[in-house]
Structures are given as structure tokens and as C-alpha cells.
Design a protein around this motif. Sequence first.
Motif, PDB file in Angstrom:
ATOM      1  N   GLN A 145       0.857  -1.179   0.000  1.00  0.00           N
ATOM      2  CA  GLN A 145       0.000   0.000   0.000  1.00  0.00           C
ATOM      3  C   GLN A 145       0.890   1.223   0.000  1.00  0.00           C
ATOM      4  N   LEU A 146       0.914   1.906  -1.150  1.00  0.00           N
ATOM      5  CA  LEU A 146       1.853   3.010  -1.333  1.00  0.00           C
ATOM      6  C   LEU A 146       1.093   4.315  -1.515  1.00  0.00           C
ATOM      7  N   ASP A 147       1.446   5.307  -0.725  1.00  0.00           N
ATOM      8  CA  ASP A 147       0.874   6.647  -0.871  1.00  0.00           C
ATOM      9  C   ASP A 147       1.471   7.297  -2.120  1.00  0.00           C
ATOM     10  N   GLY A 148       0.631   8.017  -2.837  1.00  0.00           N
ATOM     11  CA  GLY A 148       1.125   8.678  -4.033  1.00  0.00           C
ATOM     12  C   GLY A 148       0.183   9.753  -4.521  1.00  0.00           C
ATOM     13  N   THR A 149       0.577  10.410  -5.590  1.00  0.00           N
ATOM     14  CA  THR A 149      -0.198  11.505  -6.177  1.00  0.00           C
ATOM     15  C   THR A 149      -0.605  11.134  -7.597  1.00  0.00           C
ATOM     16  N   ILE A 150      -1.867  11.357  -7.915  1.00  0.00           N
ATOM     17  CA  ILE A 150      -2.355  11.079  -9.269  1.00  0.00           C
ATOM     18  C   ILE A 150      -1.715  12.065 -10.239  1.00  0.00           C
ATOM     19  N   THR A 151      -1.081  11.534 -11.276  1.00  0.00           N
ATOM     20  CA  THR A 151      -0.450  12.398 -12.283  1.00  0.00           C
ATOM     21  C   THR A 151      -1.220  12.427 -13.600  1.00  0.00           C
ATOM     22  N   LYS A 152      -2.049  11.384 -13.835  1.00  0.00           N
ATOM     23  CA  LYS A 152      -2.762  11.342 -15.118  1.00  0.00           C
ATOM     24  C   LYS A 152      -4.005  10.465 -15.003  1.00  0.00           C
TER      25      LYS A 152
ATOM     26  N   LEU B 232     -15.088   8.133  -6.239  1.00  0.00           N
ATOM     27  CA  LEU B 232     -13.944   8.531  -5.417  1.00  0.00           C
ATOM     28  C   LEU B 232     -13.566   9.999  -5.629  1.00  0.00           C
ATOM     29  N   GLY B 233     -14.130  10.589  -6.713  1.00  0.00           N
ATOM     30  CA  GLY B 233     -13.813  11.982  -7.009  1.00  0.00           C
ATOM     31  C   GLY B 233     -12.374  12.199  -7.407  1.00  0.00           C
ATOM     32  N   LEU B 234     -11.806  11.252  -8.140  1.00  0.00           N
ATOM     33  CA  LEU B 234     -10.382  11.321  -8.474  1.00  0.00           C
ATOM     34  C   LEU B 234     -10.096  12.427  -9.481  1.00  0.00           C
ATOM     35  N   SER B 235      -8.957  13.058  -9.304  1.00  0.00           N
ATOM     36  CA  SER B 235      -8.507  14.093 -10.232  1.00  0.00           C
ATOM     37  C   SER B 235      -6.991  14.220 -10.111  1.00  0.00           C
ATOM     38  N   PRO B 236      -6.333  14.745 -11.133  1.00  0.00           N
ATOM     39  CA  PRO B 236      -4.880  14.923 -11.066  1.00  0.00           C
ATOM     40  C   PRO B 236      -4.489  15.792  -9.868  1.00  0.00           C
ATOM     41  N   GLY B 237      -3.415  15.396  -9.173  1.00  0.00           N
ATOM     42  CA  GLY B 237      -2.931  16.129  -8.016  1.00  0.00           C
ATOM     43  C   GLY B 237      -3.432  15.587  -6.696  1.00  0.00           C
ATOM     44  N   MET B 238      -4.470  14.709  -6.733  1.00  0.00           N
ATOM     45  CA  MET B 238      -4.990  14.137  -5.483  1.00  0.00           C
ATOM     46  C   MET B 238      -4.007  13.134  -4.895  1.00  0.00           C
ATOM     47  N   THR B 239      -3.988  13.055  -3.575  1.00  0.00           N
ATOM     48  CA  THR B 239      -3.191  12.041  -2.877  1.00  0.00           C
ATOM     49  C   THR B 239      -4.066  10.812  -2.649  1.00  0.00           C
ATOM     50  N   VAL B 240      -3.585   9.665  -3.072  1.00  0.00           N
ATOM     51  CA  VAL B 240      -4.335   8.414  -2.941  1.00  0.00           C
ATOM     52  C   VAL B 240      -3.382   7.308  -2.500  1.00  0.00           C
ATOM     53  N   VAL B 241      -3.953   6.124  -2.304  1.00  0.00           N
ATOM     54  CA  VAL B 241      -3.156   4.955  -1.965  1.00  0.00           C
ATOM     55  C   VAL B 241      -3.318   3.924  -3.088  1.00  0.00           C
ATOM     56  N   GLY B 242      -2.189   3.474  -3.631  1.00  0.00           N
ATOM     57  CA  GLY B 242      -2.202   2.405  -4.620  1.00  0.00           C
ATOM     58  C   GLY B 242      -1.845   1.091  -3.949  1.00  0.00           C
ATOM     59  N   SER B 243      -2.747   0.109  -4.050  1.00  0.00           N
ATOM     60  CA  SER B 243      -2.538  -1.169  -3.360  1.00  0.00           C
ATOM     61  C   SER B 243      -2.475  -2.314  -4.357  1.00  0.00           C
ATOM     62  N   VAL B 244      -1.606  -3.282  -4.070  1.00  0.00           N
ATOM     63  CA  VAL B 244      -1.494  -4.469  -4.918  1.00  0.00           C
ATOM     64  C   VAL B 244      -1.018  -5.640  -4.060  1.00  0.00           C
TER      65      VAL B 244
END
Length: 360
Positions: free
Chosen positions: A299-306, A336-348
Motif C-alpha cells: 500500500q503506497l501513498d502517491g499523487t495522481i499524475t494522469k 472517489l472523485g479522483l482528479s490529477p494532483g490528489m493524494t491516494v493509496v495504490g494497493s497491490v
Amino acid sequence: MIRITNLSREAGGRKILDDINLEIRRGEIFTLIGPSGSGKTTLLRLLDLLDRPTAGKILFDGQDTARTEHDRLTIRRRMGMVFQKSAALNTTVAENVAFGLKFRGTDPDQIAPRVTAALELVGLRGFEKRRAVTLSGGEMQRVAIARAMVTRPEVLLLDEPTANLDPVSTEIIEDLLIKINSEMHTTILFSTHDMIQGQRLAHRIGVIMNGRLAQVGTLHDIFYQPNGREVARFVGIDTVLKGIVQSSDRGIATIAIGNARFEVVTSCPPGKNVALYIRPEEVTISLSDGANKTSARNQLDGTITKLVSLGPFIRVTVDCGVPITALITARSCSELGLSPGMTVVGSVKASAIHVRADPA
């Protein structure tokens, strides 16, 4: 049934196919996938004995096809070929379908019932007297399949048979090929650039890249365990990361990639350079406030770029110190209201990451 050994083909001073080794098994549906110009059509033409290889051998039921033209014709008559754009004779549908039988000198009394049966097979019973050139693209392609199947081939070869068809016609053709294979036990070999089609129909898949057979395997092998970056990119894996195994405990290894850490299922020992392949469907996106988080090890914190719209799906790229791509539904993206610049968690999940030793 068909064995290809060290097959190469050159034309116009260019090597189109290079050292192809492959076996087509009796009764299977084998799909050739690869980008345009990779050599798929050339390989099908060689298998149908329309062209001769520059080097290598093609064996059909153990018989070397590099024989006299009479012998090659005898083998060709055990196969049927359907091209991407099938030519129609400016005559009736029945006469189009009967062409191969007349060419082979079939008893005239057998032609009409066999044509009727072939049209019944492809769902065009009652079209016998229609002019072939007035049919839709999907109907004409089914006539082409009937024309091939009326000769009762052991092997049916098709070169991107749905490339120019609408989705409804494509589904009809796909269902027809499954029916031909399951009910008539015809070995089917076809090429396509449609990844979904390859996954739906094939028992095994071969990937051709730049004239070489890059990988052969089951659907799971090709789409979830690609044997290199080139194949991975072609089958839709955007996330390919290189790192080093830091530690390993009971089959779970920790991989360092820059400042990011991944836990994966692998037997690679500490210190080993590896490449991680992550399908976008295996990545879950959740909000950083903790809502909808999963139990996945990674589970990695990150920022949506695209965000890229793909019809009912959205491809989401997240910068987690390393770029990770997820494929989610458009509905999920909206909720989720996703948009570029949002902070989210990517899980795999650790088990969803394909790991290969990397020499670099």
C-alpha cells in the motif's frame, strides 16, 4: 499436427520472420498476436503453403511441406484460409461457397447439400440466391468462412478475420469459431491485434514481435507472466519496475525500487536484480483518508499524475516514488472523485506481482 522449425522468411532484402519454432496441436485454437508489421500474416501464408520460407521447415502431420507442387497442393487441400478482406465473386452466395468444391472436382450431386450445410453452420441459411457483393461486411466474412469450411478442412487459418467489423459482427464470428472448434474439432489458427479476442478464444497464444516469436503460452502465461518488457507492454502492462531483492522470508521477498518497497512472492535470493510486472487491473486505488483500503501487502501513498478515459474504464497513473498504473471503472473514479494532483493509496497484492530475474 503442424511443426515449424527454424523458419525464416526474407523479402525485398528484409527479414520478415526470423528463426520461428512452434508446434500447433491438433484440435486447439491457437492465436497469433503482435503489432502491425510484426510478421503474423507472413507466417499464416507460409503455413497455408501460399509462399515458401527462405529457411527452415514446416511439417504437416510429419510430412515435410517442401516437396513438389502436387504434394503441396494435396496438403493445402486439408486446410482452409480466410483473409482479413475476403474477395467476393460477383455472383450468388451459393456459387461463392461452392467455388472450392467445383475447383476440386467434387461430385455435382454433393455440392448443393454441402453448400446448404455450410451456410447453416455460419447462420446464413436462406442466403443462397443473394448476390454476395450486396452483403454487409460481417455477412461476407461469414460467407468466406462457409467457403473455407465447405471443403471440410482439418485446419482453418484466419488472418485478422474481424479487423474491419463492428462489435456485433465480431461477436458472431467469435462464437462461430468456438462452435467450429468444439463441434467439428477443427484446428484453428488465427491472427489478431485484439487483446480481448485473443483472451476469449485461444487455448494458447503466440506473441510475434519484430519477426520473432517472443513468447508462447496460455492466456495466463502471456498476460500475467510475460517474459520481457516488450511483451509486457504489448499485452497492457504499463508498470514495469526494476529493483533489487533486499530480503526474503518463506517465499516473500522485499524489493527495493528507489525509495519504494514492494513485498512479492518470489524465490529470487537477496541481492538479485529483478523486474516487477504489475497489471493495471491488479492495482486498487483508495483515498488517503483510510476509506476503502484493502488488506494487500503493498500500500503506497502517491499523487495522481494522469487520468485517461478508456470508455467504461479509467487508466490512473499514480506517482508513489515510482509510477504505478491502475485500471478502474469510470463509476469508481467518479465515486472517489479522483482528479490529477490528489493524494491516494495504490494497493497491490504480493501474489499479483510477476517477478523476473533482470540481468541489468
